[in-house]
Design a protein around this motif. Structure first.
Motif, PDB file in Angstrom:
ATOM      1  N   LEU A   1      18.994 -11.306  35.592  1.00  0.00           N
ATOM      2  CA  LEU A   1      20.110 -11.626  34.547  1.00  0.00           C
ATOM      3  C   LEU A   1      21.249 -12.182  35.195  1.00  0.00           C
ATOM      4  O   LEU A   1      21.812 -11.687  36.138  1.00  0.00           O
ATOM      5  N   ASP A   2      21.515 -13.329  34.638  1.00  0.00           N
ATOM      6  CA  ASP A   2      22.504 -14.087  35.328  1.00  0.00           C
ATOM      7  C   ASP A   2      24.238 -13.816  35.081  1.00  0.00           C
ATOM      8  O   ASP A   2      25.127 -13.999  35.721  1.00  0.00           O
ATOM      9  N   GLN A   3      24.237 -13.084  33.738  1.00  0.00           N
ATOM     10  CA  GLN A   3      25.610 -12.761  33.679  1.00  0.00           C
ATOM     11  C   GLN A   3      25.658 -11.780  32.609  1.00  0.00           C
ATOM     12  O   GLN A   3      24.654 -11.554  31.700  1.00  0.00           O
ATOM     13  N   ASP A   4      26.665 -11.117  32.393  1.00  0.00           N
ATOM     14  CA  ASP A   4      27.007 -10.269  31.158  1.00  0.00           C
ATOM     15  C   ASP A   4      28.327 -10.699  30.698  1.00  0.00           C
ATOM     16  O   ASP A   4      29.388 -10.600  31.452  1.00  0.00           O
ATOM     17  N   SER A   5      28.396 -11.341  29.544  1.00  0.00           N
ATOM     18  CA  SER A   5      29.730 -11.874  28.969  1.00  0.00           C
ATOM     19  C   SER A   5      30.759 -10.833  28.420  1.00  0.00           C
ATOM     20  O   SER A   5      31.895 -11.091  28.660  1.00  0.00           O
ATOM     21  N   SER A   6      30.228  -9.638  28.210  1.00  0.00           N
ATOM     22  CA  SER A   6      30.904  -8.824  27.613  1.00  0.00           C
ATOM     23  C   SER A   6      31.691  -8.854  26.149  1.00  0.00           C
ATOM     24  O   SER A   6      32.802  -8.511  25.850  1.00  0.00           O
ATOM     25  N   CYS A   7      31.365 -10.183  25.521  1.00  0.00           N
ATOM     26  CA  CYS A   7      32.179 -10.701  24.559  1.00  0.00           C
ATOM     27  C   CYS A   7      31.173 -11.410  23.648  1.00  0.00           C
ATOM     28  O   CYS A   7      29.983 -12.018  24.298  1.00  0.00           O
ATOM     29  N   GLY A   8      31.389 -11.686  22.348  1.00  0.00           N
ATOM     30  CA  GLY A   8      30.465 -12.254  21.462  1.00  0.00           C
ATOM     31  C   GLY A   8      30.397 -13.961  21.793  1.00  0.00           C
ATOM     32  O   GLY A   8      31.384 -14.146  22.095  1.00  0.00           O
ATOM     33  N   ARG A   9      29.467 -14.520  21.437  1.00  0.00           N
ATOM     34  CA  ARG A   9      29.329 -15.748  21.681  1.00  0.00           C
ATOM     35  C   ARG A   9      29.017 -16.440  20.228  1.00  0.00           C
ATOM     36  O   ARG A   9      28.313 -16.318  19.588  1.00  0.00           O
TER      37      ARG A   9
ATOM     38  N   VAL B   1      10.747 -17.073  30.886  1.00  0.00           N
ATOM     39  CA  VAL B   1      11.225 -16.602  29.568  1.00  0.00           C
ATOM     40  C   VAL B   1      12.809 -16.490  29.432  1.00  0.00           C
ATOM     41  O   VAL B   1      13.285 -16.025  30.546  1.00  0.00           O
ATOM     42  N   THR B   2      13.344 -17.274  28.664  1.00  0.00           N
ATOM     43  CA  THR B   2      14.944 -17.233  28.640  1.00  0.00           C
ATOM     44  C   THR B   2      15.316 -16.454  27.454  1.00  0.00           C
ATOM     45  O   THR B   2      14.871 -16.688  26.237  1.00  0.00           O
ATOM     46  N   ALA B   3      16.346 -15.610  27.456  1.00  0.00           N
ATOM     47  CA  ALA B   3      16.928 -14.817  26.424  1.00  0.00           C
ATOM     48  C   ALA B   3      18.290 -14.880  26.305  1.00  0.00           C
ATOM     49  O   ALA B   3      18.856 -14.890  27.278  1.00  0.00           O
ATOM     50  N   MET B   4      18.905 -15.129  25.075  1.00  0.00           N
ATOM     51  CA  MET B   4      20.396 -14.869  24.992  1.00  0.00           C
ATOM     52  C   MET B   4      20.561 -14.100  23.696  1.00  0.00           C
ATOM     53  O   MET B   4      20.085 -14.085  22.584  1.00  0.00           O
ATOM     54  N   LEU B   5      21.616 -13.054  23.726  1.00  0.00           N
ATOM     55  CA  LEU B   5      22.217 -12.578  22.806  1.00  0.00           C
ATOM     56  C   LEU B   5      23.328 -13.255  22.286  1.00  0.00           C
ATOM     57  O   LEU B   5      24.357 -13.860  22.893  1.00  0.00           O
ATOM     58  N   LYS B   6      23.463 -13.307  20.874  1.00  0.00           N
ATOM     59  CA  LYS B   6      24.668 -13.882  20.175  1.00  0.00           C
ATOM     60  C   LYS B   6      25.124 -12.861  19.144  1.00  0.00           C
ATOM     61  O   LYS B   6      24.295 -12.304  18.551  1.00  0.00           O
ATOM     62  N   TRP B   7      26.391 -12.846  19.015  1.00  0.00           N
ATOM     63  CA  TRP B   7      26.682 -11.925  17.791  1.00  0.00           C
ATOM     64  C   TRP B   7      28.353 -12.432  17.530  1.00  0.00           C
ATOM     65  O   TRP B   7      28.702 -12.973  18.292  1.00  0.00           O
ATOM     66  N   ASP B   8      28.672 -11.869  16.447  1.00  0.00           N
ATOM     67  CA  ASP B   8      29.885 -12.481  15.704  1.00  0.00           C
ATOM     68  C   ASP B   8      31.040 -11.521  15.643  1.00  0.00           C
ATOM     69  O   ASP B   8      32.211 -11.843  15.314  1.00  0.00           O
ATOM     70  N   ASN B   9      30.829 -10.239  16.313  1.00  0.00           N
ATOM     71  CA  ASN B   9      32.040  -9.419  16.298  1.00  0.00           C
ATOM     72  C   ASN B   9      32.567  -9.015  17.426  1.00  0.00           C
ATOM     73  O   ASN B   9      32.049  -8.523  18.284  1.00  0.00           O
TER      74      ASN B   9
END
Length: 73
Positions: free
Chosen positions: A65-73, A20-28
């Protein structure tokens, strides 16, 4: 599996599968979203995978969990 949309205070249950692959995307860029995966093993052990506890694909519960970007993508 398709796309899953999560809203505040909402959860989902994903059936067991090979991957299962999950990705969060946000614009703020002023907000940081964190992905948590809560699990319960057959022996009753409950825990979570998240940015401070990344897990491992090489040991139980075989989630990572391969990474935590700490910013929106």
């Amino acid at each position: 599996m398709g796309e899953i949309e999560l809203k505040k205070k909402e959860s989902i249950s994903i059936k067991k599968s090979a991957k299962v692959t999950a990705m969060l995307k946000w614009d703020n860029p002023k907000k940081d979203l964190d992905l948590y995966c809560f699990y319960v093993l057959k022996d009753g052990t409950a825990d979570k995978i998240y940015y401070r506890q990344l897990g491992s694909a090489k040991r139980s519960p075989y989630m990572e969990l391969d990474q935590d970007s700490s910013c929106g993508r």
